[in-house]
Design a protein around this motif. Structure first.
Motif, PDB file in Angstrom:
ATOM      1  N   LEU A 131       0.869  -1.175   0.000  1.00 15.70           N
ATOM      2  CA  LEU A 131       0.000   0.000   0.000  1.00 15.70           C
ATOM      3  C   LEU A 131       0.903   1.222   0.000  1.00 15.70           C
ATOM      4  CD1 LEU A 131      -2.743  -1.075   2.553  1.00 15.70           C
ATOM      5  CD2 LEU A 131      -3.136  -0.474   0.152  1.00 15.70           C
ATOM      6  N   VAL A 133       1.359   5.570  -0.209  1.00 15.59           N
ATOM      7  CA  VAL A 133       0.735   6.863   0.091  1.00 15.59           C
ATOM      8  C   VAL A 133       1.681   7.959  -0.380  1.00 15.59           C
ATOM      9  CG1 VAL A 133      -0.563   5.994   2.079  1.00 15.59           C
ATOM     10  CG2 VAL A 133       1.732   6.925   2.415  1.00 15.59           C
ATOM     11  N   SER A 137       1.680  13.077   2.741  1.00 18.75           N
ATOM     12  CA  SER A 137       0.289  12.896   3.172  1.00 18.75           C
ATOM     13  C   SER A 137       0.098  12.948   4.676  1.00 18.75           C
ATOM     14  CB  SER A 137      -0.239  11.551   2.664  1.00 18.75           C
ATOM     15  OG  SER A 137       0.432  10.483   3.325  1.00 18.75           O
ATOM     16  N   LEU A 145      -5.931   5.144   7.434  1.00 15.41           N
ATOM     17  CA  LEU A 145      -6.689   4.995   6.193  1.00 15.41           C
ATOM     18  C   LEU A 145      -8.164   4.717   6.438  1.00 15.41           C
ATOM     19  CD1 LEU A 145      -4.166   2.821   4.117  1.00 15.41           C
ATOM     20  CD2 LEU A 145      -4.469   5.300   4.066  1.00 15.41           C
ATOM     21  N   LEU A 150      -9.425   4.561  -1.470  1.00 17.23           N
ATOM     22  CA  LEU A 150      -8.228   3.805  -1.846  1.00 17.23           C
ATOM     23  C   LEU A 150      -8.337   3.301  -3.275  1.00 17.23           C
ATOM     24  CD1 LEU A 150      -7.869   3.990   1.230  1.00 17.23           C
ATOM     25  CD2 LEU A 150      -7.140   1.591   1.221  1.00 17.23           C
ATOM     26  N   THR A 164      -3.860  -6.851   0.080  1.00 15.15           N
ATOM     27  CA  THR A 164      -3.897  -5.586   0.826  1.00 15.15           C
ATOM     28  C   THR A 164      -5.267  -5.350   1.453  1.00 15.15           C
ATOM     29  OG1 THR A 164      -4.380  -4.390  -1.236  1.00 15.15           O
ATOM     30  CG2 THR A 164      -2.073  -4.503  -0.544  1.00 15.15           C
ATOM     31  N   VAL A 190      -2.850   8.085  -6.631  1.00 14.12           N
ATOM     32  CA  VAL A 190      -2.417   8.488  -5.288  1.00 14.12           C
ATOM     33  C   VAL A 190      -1.495   9.702  -5.370  1.00 14.12           C
ATOM     34  CG1 VAL A 190      -1.192   7.762  -3.202  1.00 14.12           C
ATOM     35  CG2 VAL A 190      -2.659   6.137  -4.412  1.00 14.12           C
ATOM     36  N   ASP A 196      -6.266   8.414  -1.248  1.00 11.56           N
ATOM     37  CA  ASP A 196      -5.405   8.530  -0.066  1.00 11.56           C
ATOM     38  C   ASP A 196      -4.325   7.460  -0.023  1.00 11.56           C
ATOM     39  OD1 ASP A 196      -6.824  10.731   1.592  1.00 11.56           O
ATOM     40  OD2 ASP A 196      -8.443   9.387   0.981  1.00 11.56           O
ATOM     41  N   ALA A 197      -4.562   6.336  -0.673  1.00 15.47           N
ATOM     42  CA  ALA A 197      -3.574   5.259  -0.739  1.00 15.47           C
ATOM     43  C   ALA A 197      -3.923   4.378  -1.924  1.00 15.47           C
ATOM     44  CB  ALA A 197      -3.568   4.439   0.555  1.00 15.47           C
ATOM     45  N   LEU A 216       5.860   8.941  -3.866  1.00 16.64           N
ATOM     46  CA  LEU A 216       5.176   7.933  -3.071  1.00 16.64           C
ATOM     47  C   LEU A 216       6.122   7.228  -2.107  1.00 16.64           C
ATOM     48  CD1 LEU A 216       3.038   6.240  -5.883  1.00 16.64           C
ATOM     49  CD2 LEU A 216       2.277   7.970  -4.237  1.00 16.64           C
ATOM     50  N   LEU A 219       3.694   2.271   2.564  1.00 16.41           N
ATOM     51  CA  LEU A 219       3.161   2.317   3.929  1.00 16.41           C
ATOM     52  C   LEU A 219       3.150   0.929   4.563  1.00 16.41           C
ATOM     53  CD1 LEU A 219       1.626   3.918   6.191  1.00 16.41           C
ATOM     54  CD2 LEU A 219      -0.496   3.192   5.031  1.00 16.41           C
TER      55      LEU A 219
END
Length: 291
Positions: A131, A133, A137, A145, A150, A164, A190, A196-197, A216, A219
């Motif tokens: 994942l 982000v 952010s 999250l 997403l 995920t 993203v 947001d992710a 990026l 996460l």
């Protein structure tokens, strides 16, 4: 009058019988031709690649490998993909590809029907979902999250979506999923602030557009599973299957093969059998039903 009527009826039945016989012969001839098509080495084998990235990027990455596999196996190979992952799944279900590079979950489904058989998978590698982000952010944990938008490539993308999402759901995190068609689209969405992710895998993040990748950060990384399968359609002969497998195993031992593999960020391939994906089968995923 009755005899004339009977003769006419007999002629009609005879004509119908000839027509049906002709139709059967035509159908049978076509079936035999299709069954024998893959034994004709003048016809290229269609190699379908799961569209994790744009077609242009896939062609650049896979064409050198296909060229080497063709030379090593003595079989003509033609590149193919699909505009998005759901369409790729549809074409796998219909048996459109003679050879295919598909995600681990896809293999467990299409190994059942239409019966794709494992050839190889990446050597010494486990596939993991990630994942990502935006670096700016402020998101530092999965819990951040909760309630967010997403991006994911497709509902049945194995690592990028299924692994995920399972992690988030197991932690009780509620999210709004959006399926954007490819890994690159997930990363770009993203990076551009639309989501947001987003889900992906390490390999495709490494090949993502710079304007996405540079902005990026990863996460979270999931547990690892048997990676993508290279598999052959059951219509290929045992000899063709064997030659393809030997070619993939040989790639990492030739100078041109090593250069080709660098484009994929893969060290090499190892032989595979259908049971290698039992770890994926054990997850009991049922997003796609085998026909």
């Amino acid at each position: 009058m009755r005899s004339i009527g009977n003769r006419r009826l007999s002629k009609a039945i005879l004509a119908l019988g000839i027509a049906l016989s002709s139709a059967f012969l035509i159908t049978a001839t076509k079936a035999v031709a299709h069954a024998g098509a893959h034994d004709d080495e003048s016809q290229p084998l269609v190699f379908g690649i799961v569209p994790q990235q744009s077609s242009a990027k896939l062609i650049r990455s896979w064409s050198p490998v296909m060229k080497e596999i063709s030379e090593l196996s003595g079989l003509k190979i033609r590149f193919a993909t699909a505009p998005n992952i759901p369409e790729f799944e549809k074409r796998l279900a219909e048996g459109k590809y003679d050879i295919a590079y598909m995600n681990p979950y896809h293999f467990t489904v299409f190994n059942q029907s239409p019966g794709y058989k494992a050839i190889a998978h990446a050597k010494d590698k486990r596939i993991k979902g990630i994942l990502v982000v935006r670096k700016t952010s402020g998101v530092t944990s999965l819990e951040d999250l909760d309630g967010k938008r997403l991006a994911f490539p497709a509902p049945a993308a194995f690592a990028a979506t299924l692994l995920t999402q399972a992690t988030l759901k197991n932690k009780g995190i509620v999210f709004e999923p959006h399926y954007v068609g490819s890994h690159d689209s997930s990363y770009l969405g993203v990076a551009d602030g639309l989501f947001d992710a987003g889900g992906g895998i390490v390999r495709t993040l490494g090949g993502a557009p710079p304007n996405a990748k540079d902005n990026l950060k990863v996460l979270y990384t999931t547990d690892g599973f048997t990676p993508h399968a290279i598999a052959s359609h059951p219509s290929l002969s045992d000899e063709q299957h064997r030659r393809l497998q030997e070619a993939f195993l040989t790639l990492s031992s030739t100078p041109d093969g090593i250069k080709a593999l660098e484009k994929l960020n893969i060290k090499g391939f190892q032989s595979a059998i259908d049971n290698d994906w039992d770890d994926v089968r054990a997850l009991n995923i049922s997003v796609i039903e085998a026909k």
